[in-house]
Design an enzyme around this catalytic site. Structure first.
Site, PDB file in Angstrom:
ATOM      1  N   LYS A 189       1.085  -1.744  -0.176  1.00 14.85           N
ATOM      2  CA  LYS A 189       0.006  -0.550   0.475  1.00 14.85           C
ATOM      3  C   LYS A 189       1.344   1.369   0.343  1.00 14.85           C
ATOM      4  CE  LYS A 189      -3.778  -2.324  -0.840  1.00 14.85           C
ATOM      5  NZ  LYS A 189      -4.482  -2.801   0.153  1.00 14.85           N
TER       6      LYS A 189
HETATM    7  C1  LIG Z   1      -5.865  -4.582   0.709  1.00 16.61           C
HETATM    8  C2  LIG Z   1      -7.046  -4.015   0.453  1.00 16.61           C
HETATM    9  C3  LIG Z   1      -7.478  -4.341   1.577  1.00 16.61           C
HETATM   10  C4  LIG Z   1      -7.065  -5.478   2.895  1.00 16.61           C
HETATM   11  O1  LIG Z   1      -6.650  -4.875   3.280  1.00 16.61           O
HETATM   12  P1  LIG Z   1      -5.312  -5.152   4.725  1.00 16.61           P
HETATM   13  O2  LIG Z   1      -4.847  -4.160   5.503  1.00 16.61           O
HETATM   14  O3  LIG Z   1      -4.190  -6.208   3.776  1.00 16.61           O
HETATM   15  O4  LIG Z   1      -6.776  -6.075   5.422  1.00 16.61           O
HETATM   16  C5  LIG Z   1      -9.272  -3.893   1.818  1.00 16.61           C
HETATM   17  N1  LIG Z   1      -9.762  -3.380   0.571  1.00 16.61           N
HETATM   18  C6  LIG Z   1      -8.775  -2.963   0.116  1.00 16.61           C
HETATM   19  C7  LIG Z   1      -9.815  -1.985  -1.346  1.00 16.61           C
HETATM   20  C8  LIG Z   1      -7.597  -3.333  -0.666  1.00 16.61           C
HETATM   21  O5  LIG Z   1      -6.842  -3.380  -1.415  1.00 16.61           O
END
Ligand SMILES: *Cc1c(COP(=O)(O)O)cnc(C)c1O
Length: 391
Positions: A189
């Protein structure tokens, strides 16, 4: 040939970690305080300042954040939740864990965020308790319109902002909405703590509930009320979850948050470079950005105009991979996955815009350490592939 290929090995993503993060983790290890403690408190305080919001609650993933958000809003067995089909598993699965029925919404063919016409149609017919929206790729949804719809149909909003740190719309920062916003610090992210997430809200009661439920439903203040009992005393007020962030993660997060704006600027530069490269190639459609949006550019998603090509998206991806370029697809829409088809009865054409879009999209590499030369290599390789396969 082999050496050129190796020279141009460009992964889809690389996290941007430096000596600061390594020192911060070492310091935290030496401090002896590994799990939730002073670093988490500091990270939450910095995050509230960064976003400009009243409450920030650090958790161990965005999935956990979404689960806590839905629970705090009272989502339970028999309730309905509207959410976009073009998203990751998390947005829907934790609502299903609470017993809710997912109502999958089509996507806007330009921004790829939730389609407002379809949303309104479903709100009118189904009156869901919660509306969940995703700031797809880092572009904020038109929240003013969504907030008006939510108010009209007495729904509460959860924003899945896993892609949208930092982002704003008309000067309004994502994370300051009327409902609850959930961020992700997963490894790929815009900022990362390895695994981690953050919840923001302006609402005191929801914040209190989410804090309580994030750590076993244990009241931290119990020992203060019964000071005679000492600090060993605690009370369980509800069957909570184990969703707390560690201080090791928060130490990384504090470093990353300080760089978040610089990271965003570099990703925006890369997006502008890609745009310029693709300017005169009609087979490649650039991402559409609404006016007034500050885009987080977690993803740079192009669409192939398949009517101009003799090959499909999968073949284009194979050719990019063969040239040493890592790409991805965000996403196979939820309603096209076996679970949603078999259990909730969705057919691909039920959400025609998602279905059509899915055939055409490719996410290209975009991250702070990607060089201008690498961007040029990715763009020129893609242009080369499509121009060699024109109809
Ligand atoms: C990555 C992601 C999540 C989940 O995030 P985590 O921190 O891995 O639980 C949820 N929604 C979207 C749109 C994502 O891209």
């Amino acid at each position: 040939m082999r050496s050129t290929l190796k020279q141009h090995s460009i992964p889809f993503f690389k996290p941007a970690l430096g000596d600061e993060e390594i020192s911060a983790v070492s310091e935290t290890l030496r401090s002896g305080w590994l799990t939730t403690g002073p670093r988490c408190k500091e990270f939450e305080a910095e995050f509230t300042r960064f976003i400009g919001v009243k409450h920030a609650i650090a958790v161990n993933s965005c999935t956990a954040a979404l689960h806590l958000a839905y629970e705090a809003l009272g989502l339970q067995s028999g309730d309905k939740i509207a959410l976009p089909s073009l998203t990751f598993a998390s947005t829907a699965e934790v609502a299903i864990h609470l017993g809710a029925r997912p109502l999958l919404i089509d996507c806007d063919p330009h921004t790829f965020t939730i389609d407002l016409n379809h949303l309104e149609h479903v709100l009118e017919r189904e009156r869901p308790k919660v509306i969940s929206v995703v700031h797809y790729g880092g572009q904020p949804c038109p929240m003013k319109s969504i907030e008006e719809l939510a108010a009209r149909y007495s729904s509460t909003i959860v924003e899945d902002a896993a892609h949208a740190l930092p982002a704003s719309d008309d000067g309004r920062r994502v994370g300051t909405g009327t409902g609850i916003t959930c961020f992700s610090f997963y490894a790929n992210k815009t900022i990362t703590t390895g695994e981690g997430g953050m919840i923001t809200t302006q609402h005191d009661a929801w914040a209190e509930r989410m804090r309580l439920m994030s750590l076993h439903g244990i009241s931290k203040d119990a020992w203060k009320r019964f000071s005679a009992e000492g600090s060993w005393y605690y009370e369980i007020l509800a069957p909570g979850y184990k969703y707390n962030m560690t201080d090791l993660a928060a130490a990384i997060g504090l470093c990353q948050l300080m760089k978040a704006e610089a990271f965003r600027k570099r990703r925006a530069e890369i997006a502008a470079l890609y745009d310029a490269h693709f300017a005169s190639t009609p087979e490649i459609m650039k991402p559409y950005v609404r006016i007034g949006v500050e885009h987080a550019w977690h993803l740079y998603v192009i669409q192939l105009d398949l009517s101009l090509l003799t090959i499909d998206r999968a073949t284009v991806i194979s050719k990019l991979n063969a040239a040493g370029i890592g790409v991805s697809v965000h996403y196979l829409p939820l309603h096209m996955h076996p679970y949603y088809r078999d259990v909730w009865g969705y057919q691909p054409h039920d959400l025609p815009q998602c279905y059509e879009l899915y055939q055409r999209i490719i996410s290209l590499p975009i991250y702070p350490s990607l060089t201008d030369d690498e961007v040029a290599y990715v763009a020129n390789t893609l242009i080369d592939i499509v121009t060699k396969h024109r109809v």
